[in-house]
Enzyme design. Structure first.
Site, PDB file in Angstrom:
ATOM      1  N   ILE A  98       0.880  -1.296   0.011  1.00  0.00           N
ATOM      2  CA  ILE A  98       0.118   0.129  -0.042  1.00  0.00           C
ATOM      3  C   ILE A  98       0.851   1.277   0.072  1.00  0.00           C
ATOM      4  CG2 ILE A  98      -1.689   1.206   1.281  1.00  0.00           C
ATOM      5  CD1 ILE A  98      -2.346  -1.468   2.791  1.00  0.00           C
ATOM      6  N   CYS A  99       0.545   2.272  -0.973  1.00  0.00           N
ATOM      7  CA  CYS A  99       1.527   3.243  -1.069  1.00  0.00           C
ATOM      8  C   CYS A  99       0.467   4.441  -0.110  1.00  0.00           C
ATOM      9  CB  CYS A  99       1.367   3.796  -2.287  1.00  0.00           C
ATOM     10  SG  CYS A  99       2.608   5.326  -2.538  1.00  0.00           S
ATOM     11  N   LEU A 100       1.116   4.547   1.182  1.00  0.00           N
ATOM     12  CA  LEU A 100       0.311   5.527   1.992  1.00  0.00           C
ATOM     13  C   LEU A 100       1.356   5.825   2.939  1.00  0.00           C
ATOM     14  CD1 LEU A 100      -2.444   6.785   3.155  1.00  0.00           C
ATOM     15  CD2 LEU A 100      -2.652   4.868   4.709  1.00  0.00           C
TER      16      LEU A 100
END
Lengths: 161, 374
Positions: A98-100
């Site tokens: 997840i790109c967060l």
């Protein structure tokens, strides 16, 4: 595939243990809406069910988050990934990464599993289209040997989704 | 009409009085009818690090004041949850009703200060360990807490120091990673990382991300002197062997300083019962000699101490003070010795020897010689 992506994992420190027990106790009293903790005896790895919010692209769908805690949690961020199948989302790679930003550079020890879950659900809910990130194939290829997303240098470019 | 003007004049004087008492902490929006906001703090003798709550108290009166009590409200507060703030405001309102017909502006502000002083502790849980900052029923088990000076966010002192230590350690590590990281095409350095590296010796509040530096936690450093060394020891075990020696020696130095000064104080007050030393008989007089220890570390220290002493001893009594001062300094600033446990015990020998030596000049030659032999 991705579940073994924590090589040489160290046991939780005492401080991390205390904090996680407290978080779990609070979760059991009032879990964040839309999430369900899957009971296990492993304090260091939580598996959490996420239900897509009503009125969003993911309504009626269920996904599973896997949260792994490092030795020095909460000083260090937990590793959070979606288990297969990961939702189709412009910031979620097909291997579950997840790109967060809050999961990496912007982590703060005042955050909790609960607050992270809410952030992820909010990210899902604001998705305009069910699609993979543009660089999905290249990224997933590079992660083949079960690399943790925490070893990736993320470039957080989109603050809208 | 004249009576009204007189009443108004009195109210104006009262507002002036509030300004005189609260100075810059008081902002007057209107003289008459009075409308002012006063920044009220707990009474902690101006030690702002010990203030965990504060209130900007608004007081707005009608032209019927003081017959009609003024409206009292919170403009802004820090560290107060809803319940406590509601309690605070309603208490002040009650006071205002009670004081109807009397000038009450200053009294109301003082009342607010009193109540704030009684509730001068943070509410809720420590954001880091999630356990309460102040346990309501059991004060004994409560851990020390602190606030960051700039944002008023409160933490257990241990918890925030651990975060600080982690950031410093992490900072050093991330630099290492930066240099060793492969030039993989998908690996790009993010902006926040660059910022982070620039912020050496800075931290950010875990709650609001406001940047703080060492100054913001100084007040806890002092408080936690003893704890810190323990904490550091813990951290070092966690962080690896590299820093261990350095940190340990620092903590050790502090400990030695403390024990050393305590010893001096006790000695000054003649509070020490020192063991009798062996006596060596010189022709014509008695000289007490310090027992020279066979261990090398003790011997070294006595020797080097003596070198200082012999160069400065010009028989005047004041020199004694110099000597003991020199002796102490040497003990503390010397390189970390392996046998640290000896350090505090060594001092008695040095100082005792110095005094005796002053008293009995002729013994000097003999003593030095003997030392040279060992």
């Amino acid at each position: 595939m991705t579940s073994s992506s924590t090589p040489s994992r160290k046991a939780l420190s005492k401080i991390a243990c205390n904090r996680l027990q407290k978080e779990l106790a609070e979760w059991q009293v009032g879990p964040p809406a839309g999430f369900k903790y899957k009971v296990s005896d492993n304090l260091q790895r939580w598996v959490i069910e996420v239900g897509g919010a009503e009125g969003t692209l993911y309504a009626g769908e269920t996904y599973q988050l896997q949260v792994d805690f490092p030795e020095h949690y909460p000083m260090e961020a937990p590793q959070v990934i979606f288990l297969n199948p990961a939702p189709m989302h412009p910031h979620i790679y097909s291997n579950g990464h997840i790109c967060l930003d809050i999961l990496y550079d912007s982590w703060s020890p005042a955050m909790t599993v609960s607050s992270v879950c809410i952030s992820i659900l909010s990210m899902l809910s604001s998705s305009p289209a069910k699609q993979r990130p543009a660089d999905n194939d290249r990224y997933v290829r590079n992660c083949r040997n079960g690399r943790s997303p925490k070893e990736t240098r993320w470039w957080f470019h989109d603050d809208k989704v | 009409m004249a009576a009204e003007a007189e009443a108004e004049e009195e109210v104006r004087l009262e507002v002036e009085a509030v300004v005189a008492v609260y100075g810059e902490d008081c902002r007057v929006y209107c003289d008459f009818p009075p409308h002012l906001v006063v920044h009220v703090r707990p009474n902690t003798a101006d030690d702002s690090s010990q203030q965990f709550v504060e209130l900007f108290l608004g007081i707005k009166a009608s032209s019927q004041y003081p017959k009609e009590p003024p409206h009292v409200y919170a403009v802004e507060s820090k560290g107060l949850d809803e319940n406590r703030q509601a309690y605070l405001i309603s208490s002040i309102q009650d006071k205002a009703k009670e004081l109807s017909y009397y000038p009450m502006l200053v009294t109301l502000c003082e009342e607010a200060g009193e109540i704030l002083s009684n509730m001068n502790h943070p509410a809720g849980d420590c954001p880091l360990c999630l356990y309460p900052l102040v346990s309501e029923n059991n004060h004994d088990s409560a851990l020390p807490f602190m606030k960051l000076m700039s944002c008023y966010h409160c933490f257990h002192s241990d918890c925030i120091m651990r975060w600080w230590g982690w950031l410093q350690h992490d900072d050093a590590n991330s630099k290492k990673i930066d240099t060793t990281i492969s030039t993989g095409e998908e690996l790009r350095l993010s902006n926040s990382d660059k910022l982070y590296n620039a912020n050496h010796h800075k931290g950010f509040c875990p709650v609001c991300r406001k940047v703080f530096d060492e100054k913001d936690i100084e007040h806890v450093r002092d408080l936690l002197d003893a704890n810190t060394s323990q904490l550091m020891a813990c951290l070092t075990v966690d962080l690896g062997e590299d820093d261990k020696e350095l940190l340990h020696s620092e903590a050790e130095k502090k400990r030695r300083e403390k024990i050393g000064s305590l010893f001096n104080l006790q000695q000054e007050r003649n509070g020490l019962i020192e063991p009798k030393k062996d006596l060596a008989i010189q022709p014509g007089m008695y000289v007490s000699l310090p027992a020279i220890e066979p261990t090398t570390s003790a011997g070294d220290s006595t020797n080097s101490w003596e070198a200082t002493a012999s160069s400065t001893s010009v028989t005047d009594p004041p020199v004694t003070a110099n000597i003991s001062g020199g002796g102490k300094k040497q003990n503390n600033s010397g390189p970390p010795r392996r046998n640290r446990a000896y350090a505090p015990r060594k001092q008695p020998h040095g100082q005792r020897a110095g005094k005796q030596w002053q008293r009995s000049q002729p013994a000097r030659q003999q003593w030095q010689k003997k030392d040279a032999e060992t």
